[in-house]
Scaffold this motif. Sequence first.
Motif, PDB file in Angstrom:
ATOM      1  N   TRP A 194       1.797  12.544   0.750  1.00 22.95           N
ATOM      2  CA  TRP A 194       0.968  11.632  -0.032  1.00 22.95           C
ATOM      3  C   TRP A 194       0.191  12.365  -1.112  1.00 22.95           C
ATOM      4  CZ3 TRP A 194       0.445   7.192  -1.956  1.00 22.95           C
ATOM      5  CH2 TRP A 194      -0.779   6.725  -2.460  1.00 22.95           C
ATOM      6  N   ARG A 195      -0.246  13.570  -0.836  1.00 21.30           N
ATOM      7  CA  ARG A 195      -1.019  14.324  -1.829  1.00 21.30           C
ATOM      8  C   ARG A 195      -0.195  14.592  -3.078  1.00 21.30           C
ATOM      9  NH1 ARG A 195      -3.632  18.257   2.775  1.00 21.30           N
ATOM     10  NH2 ARG A 195      -5.253  16.789   3.431  1.00 21.30           N
ATOM     11  N   SER A 217       3.525   6.863   4.848  1.00 19.18           N
ATOM     12  CA  SER A 217       3.385   7.034   6.298  1.00 19.18           C
ATOM     13  C   SER A 217       4.523   6.366   7.048  1.00 19.18           C
ATOM     14  CB  SER A 217       2.040   6.454   6.771  1.00 19.18           C
ATOM     15  OG  SER A 217       0.956   7.157   6.214  1.00 19.18           O
ATOM     16  N   ASP A 270       0.856  -1.180   0.000  1.00 23.47           N
ATOM     17  CA  ASP A 270       0.000   0.000   0.000  1.00 23.47           C
ATOM     18  C   ASP A 270       0.897   1.237   0.000  1.00 23.47           C
ATOM     19  OD1 ASP A 270      -1.505   2.251   0.911  1.00 23.47           O
ATOM     20  OD2 ASP A 270      -3.042   0.901   1.672  1.00 23.47           O
ATOM     21  N   ASN A 271       0.878   2.003  -1.095  1.00 20.71           N
ATOM     22  CA  ASN A 271       1.786   3.136  -1.205  1.00 20.71           C
ATOM     23  C   ASN A 271       1.493   4.243  -0.199  1.00 20.71           C
ATOM     24  OD1 ASN A 271       3.513   2.161  -3.157  1.00 20.71           O
ATOM     25  ND2 ASN A 271       2.220   2.841  -4.848  1.00 20.71           N
ATOM     26  N   LYS A 272       0.250   4.425   0.145  1.00 23.62           N
ATOM     27  CA  LYS A 272      -0.071   5.426   1.157  1.00 23.62           C
ATOM     28  C   LYS A 272       0.559   5.045   2.491  1.00 23.62           C
ATOM     29  CE  LYS A 272      -3.900   8.118   3.069  1.00 23.62           C
ATOM     30  NZ  LYS A 272      -5.374   8.338   3.055  1.00 23.62           N
ATOM     31  N   GLU A 273       0.492   3.758   2.816  1.00 26.00           N
ATOM     32  CA  GLU A 273       1.107   3.294   4.056  1.00 26.00           C
ATOM     33  C   GLU A 273       2.631   3.366   3.969  1.00 26.00           C
ATOM     34  OE1 GLU A 273       2.113   2.094   7.685  1.00 26.00           O
ATOM     35  OE2 GLU A 273       0.153   2.817   7.027  1.00 26.00           O
ATOM     36  N   ALA A 275       0.615  10.718  -4.658  1.00 32.06           N
ATOM     37  CA  ALA A 275      -0.575  10.035  -5.165  1.00 32.06           C
ATOM     38  C   ALA A 275      -0.953  10.495  -6.569  1.00 32.06           C
ATOM     39  CB  ALA A 275      -1.751  10.256  -4.217  1.00 32.06           C
TER      40      ALA A 275
END
Length: 212
Positions: free
Chosen positions: A199-200, A99, A93-96, A203
Motif C-alpha cells: 500500500w505504501r 489488503s 476503498d483502494n487500501k482495502e 498510495a
Amino acid sequence: MTAVGNGTQTAGRPTRLPRSARRRQLLAAAQEVFVAQGYHAAAMDDIAERAGVSKPVLYQHFPGKMELYLALLDTHCDMLVATVQEAMRGTLDNKERVSASVRAYFDFVDHESESFRLVFESDLRNDPAVRQRVERVEQGCIAAITDTIISDTGVSRAHAELLASGLVGAAETAAQFWLARGRQVPKGEAEALVAALSWRGIASFPLQGESA
C-alpha cells in the motif's frame, strides 16, 4: 484404500453419479495422488483406486493423465483469478483492495495448500501446457488489478501493469514463503505486513482528480 467421496456403492453395486459429480470426485482423487506422489510417479491405476472406480470409468472422463492434471490446474487457476477479481470489485476503498488482494493469496495457500503446491510447485513447471496455465493465472490476477489502477488513477496501462505485477509478485512470493516456513507468523499479521508494504507504494498514485 478408501474411496474418495460417498455413495460410490449401494448394496454392493456401483452408484451412477451425475457426470459433473463424478468429475469432481475424480479430480479430488487425482489431486490427492498428484500431491502425495508427484505427477511422474502417479499412475492412473492409483487415481482410479483412490476414487473407488474402475479405470474405464476414469478414462471415460479423462483420456490420459496429462488431461486430468491440466483439468485440475484449470480449476484452481480459475478459482484464484476469480478471488482476486472479487477483491477488486468488493470495495471502492483502494487500501482495502490491496489488503483483499494479499488476503486472496494467503487464503489460497492456507486453505488450499495442496492446490497451491499443485499450481506453483509442480514438478511439471517446464511443460509448455503447464507453464501456460501458471502464466495465465498470474496474468489474470495482474489484469484484474491493472484495470482497477487505470480506472482509479488514470495512469497508463504500461505503468498500471507494472504496479499490478509488483503487487501480485509480492503477495505470491510472501504467501509461498509463509507456507514453506510453517506459518511462523500468524496469518492475519502476515497479511497485514505484506499489504502495508504494498500500500505504501500504491498510495503514492492519487485518485484521478486528486493532487499527489
